[in-house]
Design a protein around this motif. Structure first.
Motif, PDB file in Angstrom:
ATOM      1  N   HIS A  46      43.150  54.346  33.930  1.00 37.49           N
ATOM      2  CA  HIS A  46      43.800  53.855  35.136  1.00 37.49           C
ATOM      3  C   HIS A  46      43.485  52.370  35.346  1.00 37.49           C
ATOM      4  CE1 HIS A  46      44.087  58.160  35.752  1.00 37.49           C
ATOM      5  NE2 HIS A  46      44.870  57.963  36.805  1.00 37.49           N
ATOM      6  N   VAL A  47      44.261  51.747  36.215  1.00 36.93           N
ATOM      7  CA  VAL A  47      43.985  50.386  36.657  1.00 36.93           C
ATOM      8  C   VAL A  47      43.992  50.388  38.175  1.00 36.93           C
ATOM      9  CG1 VAL A  47      44.858  49.180  34.619  1.00 36.93           C
ATOM     10  CG2 VAL A  47      46.443  49.794  36.445  1.00 36.93           C
ATOM     11  N   ALA A  48      43.261  49.440  38.754  1.00 36.23           N
ATOM     12  CA  ALA A  48      43.211  49.308  40.210  1.00 36.23           C
ATOM     13  C   ALA A  48      43.639  47.898  40.587  1.00 36.23           C
ATOM     14  CB  ALA A  48      41.802  49.595  40.722  1.00 36.23           C
ATOM     15  N   THR A  49      44.320  47.793  41.702  1.00 31.50           N
ATOM     16  CA  THR A  49      44.781  46.491  42.164  1.00 31.50           C
ATOM     17  C   THR A  49      44.737  46.443  43.686  1.00 31.50           C
ATOM     18  OG1 THR A  49      46.608  44.896  42.041  1.00 31.50           O
ATOM     19  CG2 THR A  49      47.211  47.216  42.141  1.00 31.50           C
ATOM     20  N   VAL A  50      44.510  45.256  44.230  1.00 33.60           N
ATOM     21  CA  VAL A  50      44.560  45.037  45.672  1.00 33.60           C
ATOM     22  C   VAL A  50      45.961  44.556  46.019  1.00 33.60           C
ATOM     23  CG1 VAL A  50      43.608  43.783  47.639  1.00 33.60           C
ATOM     24  CG2 VAL A  50      42.109  44.430  45.735  1.00 33.60           C
ATOM     25  N   VAL A  51      46.639  45.288  46.896  1.00 33.82           N
ATOM     26  CA  VAL A  51      48.007  44.969  47.300  1.00 33.82           C
ATOM     27  C   VAL A  51      47.965  44.301  48.669  1.00 33.82           C
ATOM     28  CG1 VAL A  51      50.313  45.884  47.748  1.00 33.82           C
ATOM     29  CG2 VAL A  51      48.838  46.984  46.039  1.00 33.82           C
ATOM     30  N   THR A  52      48.599  43.142  48.783  1.00 36.00           N
ATOM     31  CA  THR A  52      48.666  42.415  50.054  1.00 36.00           C
ATOM     32  C   THR A  52      50.109  42.407  50.544  1.00 36.00           C
ATOM     33  OG1 THR A  52      46.821  40.976  49.414  1.00 36.00           O
ATOM     34  CG2 THR A  52      48.220  40.224  51.229  1.00 36.00           C
ATOM     35  N   TYR A  53      50.303  42.830  51.780  1.00 39.12           N
ATOM     36  CA  TYR A  53      51.623  42.856  52.413  1.00 39.12           C
ATOM     37  C   TYR A  53      51.768  41.626  53.299  1.00 39.12           C
ATOM     38  CZ  TYR A  53      51.765  47.680  50.831  1.00 39.12           C
ATOM     39  OH  TYR A  53      51.757  48.813  50.052  1.00 39.12           O
ATOM     40  N   LEU A  54      52.930  40.978  53.216  1.00 42.79           N
ATOM     41  CA  LEU A  54      53.174  39.749  53.960  1.00 42.79           C
ATOM     42  C   LEU A  54      54.505  39.826  54.692  1.00 42.79           C
ATOM     43  CD1 LEU A  54      52.110  38.833  50.778  1.00 42.79           C
ATOM     44  CD2 LEU A  54      51.560  36.821  52.127  1.00 42.79           C
TER      45      LEU A  54
END
Length: 198
Positions: free
Chosen positions: A13-21
């Motif tokens: 798996h991979v992990a990512t930080v998602v930022t909503y704008l």
């Protein structure tokens, strides 16, 4: 909600930080001109093969974009040919080199569903011009909000670009997903800067 601290990401798996704008009124445009030989056009009735090829070149090879690549053509076609989804690209030498997908399906809002330029235009003023068009075009449709999201697997300057453009970060999430290079959705050599943990 995640508790504070470190959380192990499962193998494969991979992990990512998602930022909503969000942007609730048109931001001042940052002056820019299209590079020589580049033209903006709206794509009506886009073909799924054309779309997936462009999607791969813009985001799949370098940034692990894969959601649309694994989608069945019938489902993808229904989205990208929906009358409330407006598609634009930048052409260079007769070849599409950018994606701007504006989704107006939610009343009063527009999502920049996908935005990016292929390597042939990276580092030029093309991205800024395309975003200027997105802002002007979207708000001309009478919306109250333009929104998008980016993640830490995108171009390292993407978040800063969106903030300079006038978007305001409103929340973050952590996304953990199967590595698309291990599921066969992307070539194993894609995004070599992101390690594979098989």
């Amino acid at each position: 909600m995640l508790e504070e601290g470190f959380h192990k990401v499962p193998l494969g798996h991979v992990a990512t930080v998602v930022t909503y704008l969000e942007m609730t009124s048109p931001a001042a445009l940052r002056p820019a001109e299209l590079p020589e030989g580049v033209t903006l056009r709206r794509v009506t009735d886009p073909d799924t093969v054309w779309y997936k090829d462009l999607f791969m070149r813009v985001g799949g090879q370098d940034w692990l974009w894969f959601s649309r690549l694994k989608m069945e053509n019938s489902k993808l076609g229904a989205i990208i040919r929906d009358p409330d989804v407006h598609m634009f690209t930048l052409d260079l030498g007769g070849t599409a080199q950018a994606i701007l997908e504006l989704d107006f399906r939610e009343k009063g809002k527009c999502e920049v569903a996908f935005f990016g330029v292929a390597p042939a235009l990276t580092g030029s003023t093309a991205g800024r011009c395309l975003m200027n068009h997105a802002i002007t075009y979207a708000f001309a449709q009478g919306i109250d909000m333009l929104h998008l999201h980016t993640c830490t697997m995108d171009h390292p300057r993407a978040l800063a670009f969106y903030r300079r453009t006038g978007f305001t970060p409103v929340r973050q999430e952590i996304e953990v997903l199967e590595d698309p290079r291990l599921t066969g959705d992307l070539p194993r050599e894609a995004a070599p800067h992101i390690p594979i943990f098989a």
